[in-house]
Design an enzyme around this catalytic site. Structure first.
Site, PDB file in Angstrom:
ATOM      1  N   ASN A 214     -52.301  -7.287 -36.430  1.00 29.50           N
ATOM      2  CA  ASN A 214     -51.268  -7.348 -37.224  1.00 29.50           C
ATOM      3  C   ASN A 214     -51.199  -9.069 -37.426  1.00 29.50           C
ATOM      4  O   ASN A 214     -50.568  -9.512 -36.617  1.00 29.50           O
ATOM      5  CB  ASN A 214     -49.908  -6.510 -36.882  1.00 29.50           C
TER       6      ASN A 214
ATOM      7  N   LYS B 296     -49.258 -10.940 -39.285  1.00 28.98           N
ATOM      8  CA  LYS B 296     -47.873 -11.108 -39.616  1.00 28.98           C
ATOM      9  C   LYS B 296     -47.998 -12.400 -40.989  1.00 28.98           C
ATOM     10  O   LYS B 296     -48.838 -12.454 -41.490  1.00 28.98           O
ATOM     11  CB  LYS B 296     -47.043 -11.537 -38.557  1.00 28.98           C
TER      12      LYS B 296
ATOM     13  N   HIS C 205     -42.367  -1.551 -40.033  1.00 31.53           N
ATOM     14  CA  HIS C 205     -42.428  -2.515 -38.658  1.00 31.53           C
ATOM     15  C   HIS C 205     -41.035  -2.911 -38.348  1.00 31.53           C
ATOM     16  O   HIS C 205     -40.201  -3.104 -39.345  1.00 31.53           O
ATOM     17  CB  HIS C 205     -43.291  -3.730 -39.098  1.00 31.53           C
TER      18      HIS C 205
ATOM     19  N   GLU D 139     -39.909  -5.724 -37.665  1.00 32.69           N
ATOM     20  CA  GLU D 139     -39.260  -6.997 -38.295  1.00 32.69           C
ATOM     21  C   GLU D 139     -38.746  -6.590 -39.782  1.00 32.69           C
ATOM     22  O   GLU D 139     -37.931  -7.431 -39.938  1.00 32.69           O
ATOM     23  CB  GLU D 139     -40.461  -8.011 -38.354  1.00 32.69           C
TER      24      GLU D 139
ATOM     25  N   GLU E  11     -43.789   0.791 -30.858  1.00 35.80           N
ATOM     26  CA  GLU E  11     -43.457  -0.847 -30.666  1.00 35.80           C
ATOM     27  C   GLU E  11     -42.107  -0.773 -30.161  1.00 35.80           C
ATOM     28  O   GLU E  11     -41.214  -1.059 -31.126  1.00 35.80           O
ATOM     29  CB  GLU E  11     -43.895  -1.658 -31.833  1.00 35.80           C
TER      30      GLU E  11
ATOM     31  N   GLY F  71     -43.758  -9.844 -29.499  1.00 36.52           N
ATOM     32  CA  GLY F  71     -43.838 -11.194 -29.733  1.00 36.52           C
ATOM     33  C   GLY F  71     -43.043 -12.063 -28.353  1.00 36.52           C
ATOM     34  O   GLY F  71     -42.938 -13.197 -28.447  1.00 36.52           O
TER      35      GLY F  71
ATOM     36  N   SER G  55     -46.955  -7.357 -27.408  1.00 38.25           N
ATOM     37  CA  SER G  55     -47.538  -8.232 -26.385  1.00 38.25           C
ATOM     38  C   SER G  55     -48.632  -7.741 -25.813  1.00 38.25           C
ATOM     39  O   SER G  55     -49.007  -8.057 -24.504  1.00 38.25           O
ATOM     40  CB  SER G  55     -46.594  -8.548 -25.340  1.00 38.25           C
TER      41      SER G  55
HETATM   42  P1  PGA Z   1     -47.015  -8.792 -30.657  1.00 45.39           P
HETATM   43  O1  PGA Z   1     -46.917  -8.293 -31.841  1.00 45.39           O
HETATM   44  O2  PGA Z   1     -48.355  -8.543 -30.211  1.00 45.39           O
HETATM   45  O3  PGA Z   1     -47.193 -10.323 -31.077  1.00 45.39           O
HETATM   46  O4  PGA Z   1     -46.206  -8.626 -29.835  1.00 45.39           O
HETATM   47  C1  PGA Z   1     -47.013  -6.772 -32.029  1.00 45.39           C
HETATM   48  C2  PGA Z   1     -46.805  -6.253 -33.587  1.00 45.39           C
HETATM   49  O5  PGA Z   1     -45.340  -6.695 -34.105  1.00 45.39           O
HETATM   50  O6  PGA Z   1     -47.129  -5.475 -34.150  1.00 45.39           O
END
Ligand code: PGA
Length: 251
Positions: free
Chosen positions: A9, A11, A95, A97, A167, A173, A212
């Site tokens: 992803n 982003k 997601h 976010e 997740e 993140g 992460s």
């Molecule tokens: P990250 O993001 O690996 O940077 O923690 C995962 C995601 O949001 O899909």
């Protein structure tokens, strides 16, 4: 046996130049044969990535979609039929976010999931608890509710053509990865919830972990019985690191 999936992803990252570099880097990776690999660039770069990865076994997905399958008057949105036309084969739905920062609720998530399947895209439904919810002991309940909303509205059989991404919001993140045991507990609960309706479906659906994931932590996570790969954010912007994570899913 379920075929593992590793998805990157990207982003809200990338310029035409950095995306070209990432495409180059990905094309140099030895990808394992038994793993489905996908990347999710920003909408702006989908065409560039589709063209750049042509001939490689890496699928391209979108990070979001409209609640509508068909084109129409909906400024700023992208219909799932348009994503399909752009040769996307998957789309992230719900997601965290988008849920937390953009106020996307369960009804919208469900409509996007349905629109994706209507257009022949594979939805990757993201679920997960916040830190406060985990600390309050509500993890399994929160995740079950996020899954139920879609299953109750559309029928559990829709998961035969979907992927679920667990997740934990606190791990995204932040550099904090759920331990393999913490993740396995939730993955097993998700599969159990589906099994209560359809054991056959539950045995087949892929449940991938995100939060992460790094090359160093991937093998241990992917070694758990109900973890079928990963949804990788930050580490997917580095082709070597992402390639190593993909190979960890294949071993
Ligand atoms: P990250 O993001 O690996 O940077 O923690 C995962 C995601 O949001 O899909």
């Amino acid at each position: 046996m379920r075929r593992p999936m590793v998805a990157g992803n990207w982003k809200m990252h990338g310029t035409r130049a950095s995306v070209a570099e990432l495409i180059n880097g990905l094309s140099e990776q030895v990808m394992p044969a038994g793993v489905d690999v996908a990347v999710f660039p920003s909408c702006l770069h989908i065409s560039q990535v589709v063209d750049g990865l042509a001939g490689l076994a890496i699928a391209v997905g979108a990070q979001d979609c409209a609640t509508e399958a068909q084109q129409g008057a909906l400024t700023g949105e992208v219909a799932t039929s348009q994503l399909h036309d752009a040769r996307c084969s998957l789309v992230l739905v719900g997601h965290s976010e988008r849920r937390s920062l953009l106020g996307e609720g369960d009804e919208v998530v469900t409509r996007k999931f349905a629109a994706a399947q209507f257009s022949g895209l594979l939805p990757v439904l993201c679920v997960g608890e916040t830190l406060a919810q985990r600390e309050a002991g509500q993890t399994l309940e929160v995740v079950a509710a996020q899954l139920s909303v879609v299953a109750d509205a559309l029928g559990v059989e829709v998961f035969a053509a979907a992927v679920i991404a667990y997740e934990p919001v606190w791990a995204i993140g932040t550099g904090l990865t759920a331990s393999p045991e913490q993740a396995q507990e939730v993955h097993a609960a998700i599969r159990g919830q589906l099994a209560a309706k359809s054991p056959e479906l539950a045995g087949k659906v892929r449940i991938i972990y995100g939060g992460s994931v790094k090359a160093a932590s991937a093998a241990e996570l992917f070694g758990m019985p109900d973890i079928d790969g990963g949804l990788v954010g930050g580490a997917s912007l580095n082709a070597d690191e992402f390639g190593a994570i993909c190979r960890a899913a294949g071993s």
